[in-house]
Design an enzyme around this catalytic site. Structure first.
Site, short mmCIF file in Angstrom:
data_model
loop_
_atom_site.label_atom_id
_atom_site.label_comp_id
_atom_site.label_asym_id
_atom_site.label_seq_id
_atom_site.Cartn_x
_atom_site.Cartn_y
_atom_site.Cartn_z
N GLU A 1 30.42 37.37 40.44
CA GLU A 1 31.85 37.69 40.53
C GLU A 1 32.08 38.88 39.62
OE1 GLU A 1 34.18 35.78 42.31
OE2 GLU A 1 32.38 34.85 43.10
N ASN B 1 37.69 37.41 29.67
CA ASN B 1 39.13 37.54 29.98
C ASN B 1 39.83 36.23 30.34
OD1 ASN B 1 37.85 37.55 32.47
ND2 ASN B 1 39.16 39.13 33.34
N CYS C 1 40.59 40.83 36.78
CA CYS C 1 39.78 41.46 37.83
C CYS C 1 40.53 41.63 39.15
CB CYS C 1 38.51 40.64 38.07
SG CYS C 1 38.88 38.96 38.60
P1 NAD Z 1 30.27 41.89 30.74
O1 NAD Z 1 29.52 42.18 31.99
O2 NAD Z 1 30.25 42.88 29.66
O3 NAD Z 1 29.77 40.52 30.09
C1 NAD Z 1 29.83 39.28 30.76
C2 NAD Z 1 28.79 38.33 30.20
O4 NAD Z 1 27.48 38.81 30.52
C3 NAD Z 1 28.81 38.14 28.70
O5 NAD Z 1 28.62 36.78 28.41
C4 NAD Z 1 27.62 38.97 28.25
O6 NAD Z 1 27.07 38.53 27.03
C5 NAD Z 1 26.66 38.74 29.39
N1 NAD Z 1 25.59 39.73 29.55
C6 NAD Z 1 25.63 41.06 29.24
N2 NAD Z 1 24.44 41.64 29.53
C7 NAD Z 1 23.64 40.66 30.04
C8 NAD Z 1 22.30 40.64 30.53
N3 NAD Z 1 21.53 41.74 30.56
N4 NAD Z 1 21.79 39.47 30.97
C9 NAD Z 1 22.55 38.35 30.97
N5 NAD Z 1 23.82 38.31 30.51
C10 NAD Z 1 24.37 39.46 30.06
O7 NAD Z 1 31.76 41.59 31.24
P2 NAD Z 1 33.07 41.35 30.34
O8 NAD Z 1 33.41 42.64 29.68
O9 NAD Z 1 32.88 40.13 29.52
O10 NAD Z 1 34.16 41.00 31.46
C11 NAD Z 1 34.98 41.97 32.07
C12 NAD Z 1 34.49 42.25 33.47
O11 NAD Z 1 34.43 41.04 34.22
C13 NAD Z 1 35.42 43.17 34.25
O12 NAD Z 1 34.68 44.11 34.97
C14 NAD Z 1 36.13 42.20 35.21
O13 NAD Z 1 36.60 42.82 36.38
C15 NAD Z 1 35.05 41.20 35.48
N6 NAD Z 1 35.64 39.93 35.92
C16 NAD Z 1 35.48 39.56 37.23
C17 NAD Z 1 36.03 38.36 37.70
C18 NAD Z 1 35.86 37.94 39.13
O14 NAD Z 1 36.20 36.82 39.45
N7 NAD Z 1 35.35 38.78 40.02
C19 NAD Z 1 36.73 37.54 36.81
C20 NAD Z 1 36.86 37.93 35.48
C21 NAD Z 1 36.28 39.13 35.05
#
Ligand code: NAD
Length: 478
Positions: free
Chosen positions: A248, A150, A282
């Site tokens: 995060e 995002n 988020c």
């Molecule tokens: P996601 O968890 O689907 O993926 C994030 C990353 O993790 C990707 O690079 C993905 O390839 C990787 N990943 C997935 N499975 C994995 C595993 N088993 N081992 C290692 N890596 C793995 O998240 P998304 O859909 O890309 O992002 C949206 C989410 O992120 C929402 O829930 C949002 O709230 C959260 N978010 C949080 C913050 C914060 O600062 N707290 C900021 C931005 C987004």
């Protein structure tokens, strides 16, 4: 169509074109690039390069490391427009926001570079005569930075800048949805004197490439931003080697609008927070609690402002307020949450439908009234331009409902009564609370979620020190 290569040990390493992932423009569904679906060997090579480069980097004075970050920041500023277009093309945010993201990323690198002269240890009073106790902060070694889609460009800096200024090396894995900007980042980085191997980028799926990173005993810290489910999986894998995690995760931010609020200000701020990046943020308002005496007036204003939001293909029309959802899964989640809310008695006050242009997953700006705390739309992350409204009578009810969540990232309060606002701040159990405004957090703050929204945090002094480990030295004089 462009094909990107992994960036390992200062080189773009050609990988077979046969094992790739195709990246899609969510505004048009057109294929825009292919990226490596990295093998475990490629990920291991990136970790090995980082491990080899890290000691010499850590031996530099921190201020010298900071100079490299300043140079990188300035280089990024030379490419604001092309970078913004790459981000918009693969992620779907409007160009104005993508430009803000690139600028903020450069500023963030400068900010973290300035810590070079400010990292401090401690001298601790001893119980023993002629003894000195010193506490040092030292680098961890190799950090893995796993990124969401995002704010893909900014998140690179949020991981890389604190890792590098504190003397670590890093391996980055961008989201498979939005990797192009990260490869472009590495092209810019390759123009600087940052030593080879210090920053490595490998692309691929989370369950394969990401997992190899989290399983490696050579990785000392995993800094992850993404969903709660993935964070939980990463933590379980990291447990095998007791690897430090910094997570995060998601949010379900409550916005409390009391009878003492400036109703227009509240509606304006919440509307902006709900449509920015198509609601895929988020820390933006995900549920509203409004006091009964102002509920009608506030909701009418919010509906009017939401209806005024325009959406469309952000590369074709620079005047739209937001673009498409990132993908079908994100779109389907919104549709399903809305359908269940309506079944449970909620009322759609505006929007509620897919946009007419079916080349992308566009969704109308939507306000949902007559919601109750029990509905999934009030408890689960929506991540779209959709906002449920719940009415309360007493402030205590609003506090109880706001805190009744497994998330704990951000929250907001709208009230012109300073006593009421500060009493709410005291009662709210969230890592961040905004008063009379919505997003965003500041780079000098500390972005950290409670409960399932994460462990540890990012930004500022507290975020920086998470990228270091301590060494206590006991010196006995004779
Ligand atoms: P996601 O968890 O689907 O993926 C994030 C990353 O993790 C990707 O690079 C993905 O390839 C990787 N990943 C997935 N499975 C994995 C595993 N088993 N081992 C290692 N890596 C793995 O998240 P998304 O859909 O890309 O992002 C949206 C989410 O992120 C929402 O829930 C949002 O709230 C959260 N978010 C949080 C913050 C914060 O600062 N707290 C900021 C931005 C987004």
């Amino acid at each position: 169509m462009i094909h990107y290569s992994n960036y390992i040990n200062g080189q773009f390493v050609e990988s077979p074109h046969s094992n790739t992932i195709t990246v899609i423009n969510p505004a048009t569904s057109a294929a825009i690039s292919t990226i490596p679906n990295s093998s475990p060997e490629q990920v291991e090579a990136a970790i090995a390069a980082a491990e080899a480069a890290q000691p010499a980097w850590a031996a530099l004075p921190a201020v010298a490391r900071g100079k490299h970050l300043h140079v990188l920041a300035d280089k990024i500023r030379e490419y604001i427009e092309p970078l913004a277009r790459v981000i918009t093309e693969e992620q779907g945010k409007i160009l104005g926001l993508a430009r803000v993201e690139v600028n903020f990323t450069a500023d963030y690198l400068d900010y973290m570079a300035e810590w070079g002269r400010r990292i401090e240890g401690e001298i601790i009073e001893s119980d023993r005569p002629k003894e000195n106790i010193f506490l040092y902060h030292k680098p961890i070694g190799v950090v893995a930075g796993i990124l969401p889609w995002n704010f893909p460009f900014f998140l690179i800096a949020r991981k890389l800048a604190p890792a590098l200024i504190t003397g670590n090396a890093i391996v980055l894995k961008p989201s498979e949805e939005t990797p192009n900007n990260a490869f472009e980042f590495c092209k810019i980085l390759a123009q600087t004197d940052i030593p080879a191997g210090l920053v490595n980028l490998i692309s691929g799926y989370g369950a394969t490439a990401g997992r190899v990173l989290t399983e490696s005993p050579k990785v000392g810290m995993i800094s992850f931003t993404g969903s709660v489910d993935t964070g939980s999986r990463i933590m379980a894998t990291a447990a095998q080697n007791i690897t430090r995690v910094n997570l995060e995760l998601g949010g379900k931010a409550p916005a409390i609008v009391t009878a003492n609020a400036d109703i227009d200000l509240a509606a304006t701020a919440i509307q902006a927070s709900r449509v920015i990046n198509s609601g895929q943020v988020c820390n933006c308002a995900e549920r509203i609690y409004v006091q009964r005496s102002v509920a009608d007036a506030f909701t009418a204003k919010l509906v009017e402002k939401m209806q005024a939001a325009r959406f469309g293909n952000p590369l074709q029309d620079e005047t739209v307020d937001y673009g498409p959802m990132i993908n079908k899964a994100g779109f389907d989640k919104i549709v399903s949450l809305l359908a269940r809310a309506v079944d449970d008695g909620a009322q759609i006050l505006c929007g509620g439908q897919r946009g007419a242009d079916e080349s992308g997953y566009y969704f109308e700006p939507t306000v949902v009234g007559a919601c109750t705390q029990q509905m999934d739309i009030v408890t689960q992350e929506i991540f779209g331009p959709v906002i449920p409204v719940v009415i309360f009578d007493e402030i205590e009810e609003a506090i109880a409902m706001a805190n009744d969540t497994e998330y704990g990232l951000t929250s907001s309060v709208f009230s012109n009564d300073i006593n009421e606002a500060m009493n709410l701040v005291e009662a709210l159990k969230f890592g961040e609370t905004y008063i009379n405004r919505e997003h965003f957090e500041a780079m000098q703050g500390y972005h950290a979620g409670w409960r399932k929204s994460g462990i540890g945090g990012a930004d500022g002094k507290h975020g920086l020190y998470e990228f270091m480990q301590t060494q206590v030295v006991y010196l006995q004089r004779s």
